[in-house]
Scaffold this motif. Structure first.
Motif, PDB file in Angstrom:
ATOM      1  N   TYR A   1       0.822  -1.212   0.000  1.00  0.00           N
ATOM      2  CA  TYR A   1       0.000   0.000   0.000  1.00  0.00           C
ATOM      3  C   TYR A   1       0.856   1.261   0.000  1.00  0.00           C
ATOM      4  N   PHE A   2       1.960   1.235   0.709  1.00  0.00           N
ATOM      5  CA  PHE A   2       2.841   2.396   0.763  1.00  0.00           C
ATOM      6  C   PHE A   2       3.462   2.675  -0.604  1.00  0.00           C
ATOM      7  N   ILE A   3       3.894   1.640  -1.280  1.00  0.00           N
ATOM      8  CA  ILE A   3       4.496   1.816  -2.597  1.00  0.00           C
ATOM      9  C   ILE A   3       3.456   2.330  -3.587  1.00  0.00           C
TER      10      ILE A   3
ATOM     11  N   LEU B   1       1.429   9.528  -5.689  1.00  0.00           N
ATOM     12  CA  LEU B   1       1.956  10.865  -5.393  1.00  0.00           C
ATOM     13  C   LEU B   1       2.919  11.340  -6.470  1.00  0.00           C
ATOM     14  N   CYS B   2       3.688  10.418  -7.026  1.00  0.00           N
ATOM     15  CA  CYS B   2       4.647  10.777  -8.075  1.00  0.00           C
ATOM     16  C   CYS B   2       3.982  11.004  -9.423  1.00  0.00           C
ATOM     17  N   GLY B   3       2.727  10.649  -9.557  1.00  0.00           N
ATOM     18  CA  GLY B   3       2.027  10.862 -10.818  1.00  0.00           C
ATOM     19  C   GLY B   3       2.106   9.677 -11.750  1.00  0.00           C
ATOM     20  N   PHE B   4       2.135   8.461 -11.208  1.00  0.00           N
ATOM     21  CA  PHE B   4       2.161   7.250 -12.021  1.00  0.00           C
ATOM     22  C   PHE B   4       0.866   7.150 -12.820  1.00  0.00           C
ATOM     23  N   PRO B   5       0.933   6.761 -14.103  1.00  0.00           N
ATOM     24  CA  PRO B   5      -0.274   6.726 -14.937  1.00  0.00           C
ATOM     25  C   PRO B   5      -1.387   5.843 -14.370  1.00  0.00           C
ATOM     26  N   PHE B   6      -2.612   6.318 -14.553  1.00  0.00           N
ATOM     27  CA  PHE B   6      -3.868   5.674 -14.174  1.00  0.00           C
ATOM     28  C   PHE B   6      -4.115   5.650 -12.671  1.00  0.00           C
ATOM     29  N   LEU B   7      -3.351   6.385 -11.899  1.00  0.00           N
ATOM     30  CA  LEU B   7      -3.657   6.595 -10.491  1.00  0.00           C
ATOM     31  C   LEU B   7      -4.121   8.041 -10.332  1.00  0.00           C
ATOM     32  N   SER B   8      -4.718   8.370  -9.217  1.00  0.00           N
ATOM     33  CA  SER B   8      -5.337   9.686  -9.054  1.00  0.00           C
ATOM     34  C   SER B   8      -4.330  10.831  -9.151  1.00  0.00           C
ATOM     35  N   GLY B   9      -3.122  10.639  -8.688  1.00  0.00           N
ATOM     36  CA  GLY B   9      -2.120  11.697  -8.756  1.00  0.00           C
ATOM     37  C   GLY B   9      -1.702  12.031 -10.174  1.00  0.00           C
ATOM     38  N   PHE B  10      -1.796  11.059 -11.068  1.00  0.00           N
ATOM     39  CA  PHE B  10      -1.423  11.293 -12.457  1.00  0.00           C
ATOM     40  C   PHE B  10      -2.346  12.313 -13.106  1.00  0.00           C
ATOM     41  N   TYR B  11      -3.635  12.163 -12.886  1.00  0.00           N
ATOM     42  CA  TYR B  11      -4.591  13.052 -13.532  1.00  0.00           C
ATOM     43  C   TYR B  11      -4.523  14.465 -12.962  1.00  0.00           C
ATOM     44  N   SER B  12      -4.381  14.588 -11.659  1.00  0.00           N
ATOM     45  CA  SER B  12      -4.301  15.928 -11.086  1.00  0.00           C
ATOM     46  C   SER B  12      -2.988  16.609 -11.476  1.00  0.00           C
TER      47      SER B  12
ATOM     48  N   ILE C   1      11.184   5.389  -0.244  1.00  0.00           N
ATOM     49  CA  ILE C   1      11.013   3.961  -0.536  1.00  0.00           C
ATOM     50  C   ILE C   1      12.332   3.222  -0.371  1.00  0.00           C
ATOM     51  N   TYR C   2      13.419   3.806  -0.838  1.00  0.00           N
ATOM     52  CA  TYR C   2      14.725   3.166  -0.690  1.00  0.00           C
ATOM     53  C   TYR C   2      15.083   2.955   0.779  1.00  0.00           C
TER      54      TYR C   2
ATOM     55  N   SER D   1      -6.682   0.228   3.048  1.00  0.00           N
ATOM     56  CA  SER D   1      -7.312  -0.462   1.920  1.00  0.00           C
ATOM     57  C   SER D   1      -8.364   0.427   1.273  1.00  0.00           C
ATOM     58  N   LEU D   2      -9.150   1.089   2.098  1.00  0.00           N
ATOM     59  CA  LEU D   2     -10.161   2.013   1.581  1.00  0.00           C
ATOM     60  C   LEU D   2      -9.505   3.163   0.812  1.00  0.00           C
ATOM     61  N   LEU D   3      -8.428   3.704   1.341  1.00  0.00           N
ATOM     62  CA  LEU D   3      -7.729   4.797   0.658  1.00  0.00           C
ATOM     63  C   LEU D   3      -7.120   4.346  -0.663  1.00  0.00           C
ATOM     64  N   LEU D   4      -6.639   3.102  -0.728  1.00  0.00           N
ATOM     65  CA  LEU D   4      -6.093   2.587  -1.982  1.00  0.00           C
ATOM     66  C   LEU D   4      -7.183   2.468  -3.034  1.00  0.00           C
ATOM     67  N   ILE D   5      -8.335   1.962  -2.640  1.00  0.00           N
ATOM     68  CA  ILE D   5      -9.451   1.831  -3.583  1.00  0.00           C
ATOM     69  C   ILE D   5      -9.896   3.202  -4.085  1.00  0.00           C
ATOM     70  N   ILE D   6      -9.975   4.163  -3.190  1.00  0.00           N
ATOM     71  CA  ILE D   6     -10.349   5.514  -3.611  1.00  0.00           C
ATOM     72  C   ILE D   6      -9.300   6.094  -4.561  1.00  0.00           C
ATOM     73  N   SER D   7      -8.037   5.853  -4.280  1.00  0.00           N
ATOM     74  CA  SER D   7      -6.976   6.350  -5.147  1.00  0.00           C
ATOM     75  C   SER D   7      -7.040   5.725  -6.541  1.00  0.00           C
ATOM     76  N   LEU D   8      -7.405   4.469  -6.609  1.00  0.00           N
ATOM     77  CA  LEU D   8      -7.476   3.799  -7.904  1.00  0.00           C
ATOM     78  C   LEU D   8      -8.651   4.292  -8.735  1.00  0.00           C
ATOM     79  N   PHE D   9      -9.821   4.429  -8.108  1.00  0.00           N
ATOM     80  CA  PHE D   9     -11.016   4.767  -8.862  1.00  0.00           C
ATOM     81  C   PHE D   9     -11.279   6.261  -8.968  1.00  0.00           C
ATOM     82  N   ALA D  10     -10.725   7.060  -8.099  1.00  0.00           N
ATOM     83  CA  ALA D  10     -10.928   8.509  -8.183  1.00  0.00           C
ATOM     84  C   ALA D  10     -10.150   9.101  -9.350  1.00  0.00           C
TER      85      ALA D  10
END
Length: 106
Positions: free
Chosen positions: A13-15, A21-32, A68-69, A95-104
């Motif tokens: 979950y941390f990774i 946060l880094c803006g990986f494609p198809f996660l919520s940070g990427f779009y914002s 992460i390192y 787990s709830l935050l991960l699901i929100i991050s994926l679908f938001a």
């Protein structure tokens, strides 16, 4: 170091959160992040503001990778975090935050 041995679910979950946060494609940070950078490219911002936005983006990526390192791959000898354990009270909210991050993001 070596948190992935004692807490594998939390490590996963941390990774995922760091990637968002880094803006990986198809996660919520990427779009914002994509919208923010696109607005600065298309807008009439001056060069200094553009450098500040890009600097903030690079610093976010740098400290996320560094964190992460140090948490997962840096061996600190016998003082590792091997005595930690995962609890359901900790797993449920993340787990709830991960699901929100994926679908938001979509």
């Amino acid at each position: 170091g070596c948190l992935n041995i004692s807490c594998p679910v939390t490590s996963f979950y941390f990774i995922r959160a760091s990637l968002a946060l880094c803006g990986f494609p198809f996660l919520s940070g990427f779009y914002s992040r994509d919208i923010i950078l696109e607005l600065f490219f298309m807008g009439g911002s001056n060069f200094f503001i553009l450098l500040v936005v890009f600097g903030a983006t690079i610093f976010t990526l740098t400290y996320s990778v560094r964190l992460i390192y140090f948490i997962f791959f840096n061996n600190i000898g016998s003082r590792g975090l091997l005595n930690l354990a995962e609890h359901i009270g900790m797993i449920s909210p993340i787990s709830l935050l991960l699901i929100i991050s994926l679908f938001a993001g979509g």
